[in-house]
Scaffold this motif. Structure first.
Motif, PDB file in Angstrom:
ATOM      1  N   PRO A  26     -11.995 -14.202 -84.477  1.00  9.34           N
ATOM      2  CA  PRO A  26     -12.127 -13.588 -85.808  1.00  9.34           C
ATOM      3  C   PRO A  26     -12.307 -12.074 -85.785  1.00  9.34           C
ATOM      4  CG  PRO A  26     -13.393 -15.618 -85.699  1.00  9.34           C
ATOM      5  CD  PRO A  26     -12.919 -15.344 -84.307  1.00  9.34           C
ATOM      6  N   ASP A  27     -12.903 -11.521 -84.723  1.00 12.05           N
ATOM      7  CA  ASP A  27     -13.123 -10.072 -84.664  1.00 12.05           C
ATOM      8  C   ASP A  27     -11.897  -9.304 -84.181  1.00 12.05           C
ATOM      9  OD1 ASP A  27     -13.056 -10.750 -82.013  1.00 12.05           O
ATOM     10  OD2 ASP A  27     -15.016  -9.920 -81.502  1.00 12.05           O
ATOM     11  N   GLY A  28     -10.770  -9.999 -83.975  1.00 10.68           N
ATOM     12  CA  GLY A  28      -9.545  -9.351 -83.528  1.00 10.68           C
ATOM     13  C   GLY A  28      -9.338  -9.347 -82.033  1.00 10.68           C
ATOM     14  N   SER A  29     -10.323  -9.785 -81.271  1.00 10.22           N
ATOM     15  CA  SER A  29     -10.190  -9.844 -79.824  1.00 10.22           C
ATOM     16  C   SER A  29      -9.349 -11.058 -79.424  1.00 10.22           C
ATOM     17  CB  SER A  29     -11.568  -9.914 -79.156  1.00 10.22           C
ATOM     18  OG  SER A  29     -12.268 -11.070 -79.571  1.00 10.22           O
ATOM     19  N   GLN A  30      -8.854 -11.032 -78.187  1.00 13.28           N
ATOM     20  CA  GLN A  30      -8.033 -12.119 -77.675  1.00 13.28           C
ATOM     21  C   GLN A  30      -8.510 -12.525 -76.291  1.00 13.28           C
ATOM     22  OE1 GLN A  30      -3.632 -11.651 -78.579  1.00 13.28           O
ATOM     23  NE2 GLN A  30      -4.289  -9.523 -78.902  1.00 13.28           N
ATOM     24  N   VAL A  31      -8.353 -13.793 -75.963  1.00 11.66           N
ATOM     25  CA  VAL A  31      -8.749 -14.275 -74.642  1.00 11.66           C
ATOM     26  C   VAL A  31      -7.726 -15.310 -74.172  1.00 11.66           C
ATOM     27  CG1 VAL A  31     -10.267 -16.080 -75.589  1.00 11.66           C
ATOM     28  CG2 VAL A  31     -10.636 -15.223 -73.250  1.00 11.66           C
ATOM     29  N   LYS A  32      -7.369 -15.203 -72.905  1.00  8.38           N
ATOM     30  CA  LYS A  32      -6.413 -16.126 -72.300  1.00  8.38           C
ATOM     31  C   LYS A  32      -6.987 -16.674 -71.013  1.00  8.38           C
ATOM     32  CE  LYS A  32      -2.964 -14.729 -69.712  1.00  8.38           C
ATOM     33  NZ  LYS A  32      -1.700 -14.114 -69.243  1.00  8.38           N
ATOM     34  N   THR A  33      -6.845 -17.963 -70.772  1.00  2.52           N
ATOM     35  CA  THR A  33      -7.220 -18.573 -69.497  1.00  2.52           C
ATOM     36  C   THR A  33      -6.021 -19.362 -68.994  1.00  2.52           C
ATOM     37  OG1 THR A  33      -8.129 -20.538 -70.603  1.00  2.52           O
ATOM     38  CG2 THR A  33      -9.662 -18.749 -70.104  1.00  2.52           C
TER      39      THR A  33
ATOM     40  N   ALA B 237       3.398 -25.302 -49.546  1.00  5.34           N
ATOM     41  CA  ALA B 237       2.175 -25.479 -48.761  1.00  5.34           C
ATOM     42  C   ALA B 237       1.961 -24.273 -47.848  1.00  5.34           C
ATOM     43  CB  ALA B 237       2.280 -26.765 -47.941  1.00  5.34           C
ATOM     44  N   PRO B 238       0.712 -23.865 -47.628  1.00  4.36           N
ATOM     45  CA  PRO B 238      -0.494 -24.438 -48.228  1.00  4.36           C
ATOM     46  C   PRO B 238      -0.645 -24.031 -49.690  1.00  4.36           C
ATOM     47  CG  PRO B 238      -1.072 -22.539 -46.885  1.00  4.36           C
ATOM     48  CD  PRO B 238       0.392 -22.751 -46.691  1.00  4.36           C
ATOM     49  N   ARG B 239      -1.016 -24.955 -50.548  1.00  3.27           N
ATOM     50  CA  ARG B 239      -1.045 -24.727 -51.987  1.00  3.27           C
ATOM     51  C   ARG B 239      -2.343 -24.018 -52.405  1.00  3.27           C
ATOM     52  NH1 ARG B 239       2.968 -27.513 -54.589  1.00  3.27           N
ATOM     53  NH2 ARG B 239       4.062 -29.057 -53.335  1.00  3.27           N
ATOM     54  N   VAL B 240      -2.193 -22.765 -52.804  1.00  2.00           N
ATOM     55  CA  VAL B 240      -3.330 -21.989 -53.295  1.00  2.00           C
ATOM     56  C   VAL B 240      -3.444 -22.191 -54.796  1.00  2.00           C
ATOM     57  CG1 VAL B 240      -4.304 -19.676 -53.592  1.00  2.00           C
ATOM     58  CG2 VAL B 240      -3.098 -20.268 -51.479  1.00  2.00           C
ATOM     59  N   LYS B 241      -4.657 -22.481 -55.269  1.00  2.00           N
ATOM     60  CA  LYS B 241      -4.899 -22.641 -56.700  1.00  2.00           C
ATOM     61  C   LYS B 241      -5.622 -21.396 -57.211  1.00  2.00           C
ATOM     62  CE  LYS B 241      -5.609 -26.668 -58.376  1.00  2.00           C
ATOM     63  NZ  LYS B 241      -6.176 -27.989 -58.787  1.00  2.00           N
ATOM     64  N   TRP B 242      -5.084 -20.831 -58.275  1.00  2.00           N
ATOM     65  CA  TRP B 242      -5.579 -19.560 -58.815  1.00  2.00           C
ATOM     66  C   TRP B 242      -5.899 -19.753 -60.288  1.00  2.00           C
ATOM     67  CZ3 TRP B 242      -1.778 -14.797 -59.317  1.00  2.00           C
ATOM     68  CH2 TRP B 242      -2.473 -13.708 -59.874  1.00  2.00           C
ATOM     69  N   ARG B 243      -7.103 -19.357 -60.688  1.00  2.00           N
ATOM     70  CA  ARG B 243      -7.497 -19.398 -62.094  1.00  2.00           C
ATOM     71  C   ARG B 243      -7.863 -17.996 -62.553  1.00  2.00           C
ATOM     72  NH1 ARG B 243     -11.345 -24.525 -61.192  1.00  2.00           N
ATOM     73  NH2 ARG B 243      -9.742 -26.154 -61.201  1.00  2.00           N
ATOM     74  N   GLN B 244      -7.535 -17.698 -63.813  1.00  2.00           N
ATOM     75  CA  GLN B 244      -7.799 -16.362 -64.340  1.00  2.00           C
ATOM     76  C   GLN B 244      -8.169 -16.442 -65.817  1.00  2.00           C
ATOM     77  OE1 GLN B 244      -4.684 -13.280 -65.573  1.00  2.00           O
ATOM     78  NE2 GLN B 244      -5.177 -12.609 -63.489  1.00  2.00           N
ATOM     79  N   ALA B 245      -9.056 -15.550 -66.230  1.00  2.00           N
ATOM     80  CA  ALA B 245      -9.370 -15.358 -67.643  1.00  2.00           C
ATOM     81  C   ALA B 245      -9.210 -13.877 -67.959  1.00  2.00           C
ATOM     82  CB  ALA B 245     -10.783 -15.820 -67.968  1.00  2.00           C
ATOM     83  N   THR B 246      -8.548 -13.569 -69.070  1.00  2.00           N
ATOM     84  CA  THR B 246      -8.337 -12.193 -69.513  1.00  2.00           C
ATOM     85  C   THR B 246      -8.842 -12.055 -70.938  1.00  2.00           C
ATOM     86  OG1 THR B 246      -6.362 -11.993 -68.137  1.00  2.00           O
ATOM     87  CG2 THR B 246      -6.659 -10.359 -69.874  1.00  2.00           C
ATOM     88  N   TYR B 247      -9.735 -11.098 -71.152  1.00  2.00           N
ATOM     89  CA  TYR B 247     -10.291 -10.838 -72.484  1.00  2.00           C
ATOM     90  C   TYR B 247      -9.956  -9.417 -72.893  1.00  2.00           C
ATOM     91  CZ  TYR B 247     -13.792  -9.620 -76.016  1.00  2.00           C
ATOM     92  OH  TYR B 247     -14.411  -9.168 -77.148  1.00  2.00           O
TER      93      TYR B 247
END
Length: 273
Positions: free
Chosen positions: A62-69, A77-87
């Protein structure tokens, strides 16, 4: 629990960041946090919060900000798992949090899952505790004139230039521009701090309206690199865009090389203590 830490301050050319590796008995995992100031209405900012993978969620608050995960697993292989959050806040504060099931994104996986889930990364990225450091950063220029202050990952931009040392770019669709890369193998930065020099100038006897940005620098222990970017496909051609095709922060990141928060950087920091 074993931990190792590294970081950059608000006066670092690449901006403030922190990195943590720890082993909770399930394998050593990497977590990084990076802070930036961006043009909240800029093209690059829209790319940062746009979903491009299947396991991705994006929300506008609501305040106009955005967030993505999002989450990504490498295909081979080898399978690397990567997680990210961007605000990204409505005023241009940007926080990016990453974690892997490995010591860093370039290492082999040592555990089944990254140590933090997407919602945990999101909570870290949106934490008010970053406000003091973000407030110490200058306001980002309008992207058309200066570009977003978020640098590209060093490995990505370095690899790209290695394959395109002299080529015409049009990454944003605003017109082609020449980018040249030169490395001076006889000159090395022997100090402990990065060295950076930036010039913006008109091209004398060049095409109509042509300007160039010249960025020279090197990270500690690295060879000096110079990148020259034009707002035209050639120095003697007429200008095809207002500014060169890559924003200055991207060029600065490239010439400084791998001055980032990799495992090797953290190992050097630990050795100094």
């Amino acid at each position: 629990m074993k931990q190792s830490r590294a970081g950059r301050g608000t006066d670092d050319p690449l901006g403030p960041a922190a990195s943590l590796q720890y082993d909770d008995g399930k394998g050593r995992a990497g977590v990084t946090v990076q802070l930036f100031r961006v043009d909240p209405d800029g093209y690059s900012t829209r790319q940062f919060v746009t979903c491009r993978t299947r396991d991705c969620t994006r929300a506008k608050l609501p305040d106009g900000s955005q967030v993505k995960t999002w989450e990504l697993t490498t295909g081979k292989a080898p399978r690397v798992k990567w997680r990210q959050a961007t605000y990204v806040s409505a005023s241009g504060d940007m926080v990016e949090v990453n974690t892997w099931n490995a010591p860093d994104g370039d290492a082999a996986p040592v555990r089944a899952e990254p140590p933090l889930a997407g919602e945990q990364l999101k909570a870290i990225a949106m934490s008010p505790r970053w406000k003091t450091a973000l407030g110490a950063l200058p306001q980002a220029p309008d992207e058309e004139s200066g570009g977003a202050t978020r640098p590209w990952d060093s490995w990505r931009i370095g690899s790209t230039f290695a394959h395109r040392p002299k080529s015409v770019w049009d990454e944003d669709g605003r017109g082609p521009g020449l980018v040249e890369v030169r490395t001076d193998a006889s000159r090395r930065n022997t100090g402990d701090e990065p060295v950076l020099e930036v010039r913006q100038e008109k091209v004398e006897q060049g095409g109509k309206g042509v300007i160039r940005w010249v960025v020279t620098g090197a990270g500690p222990g690295r060879t000096f690199t110079t990148i020259t970017a034009y707002n035209a496909p050639a120095p003697d051609a007429d200008a095809t865009r207002t500014t060169p095709p890559l924003p200055l922060p991207h060029l600065k990141t490239a010439v400084l090389g791998n001055h980032d928060l990799s495992a090797r950087t953290m190992e050097r920091e630990e050795a100094r203590r």
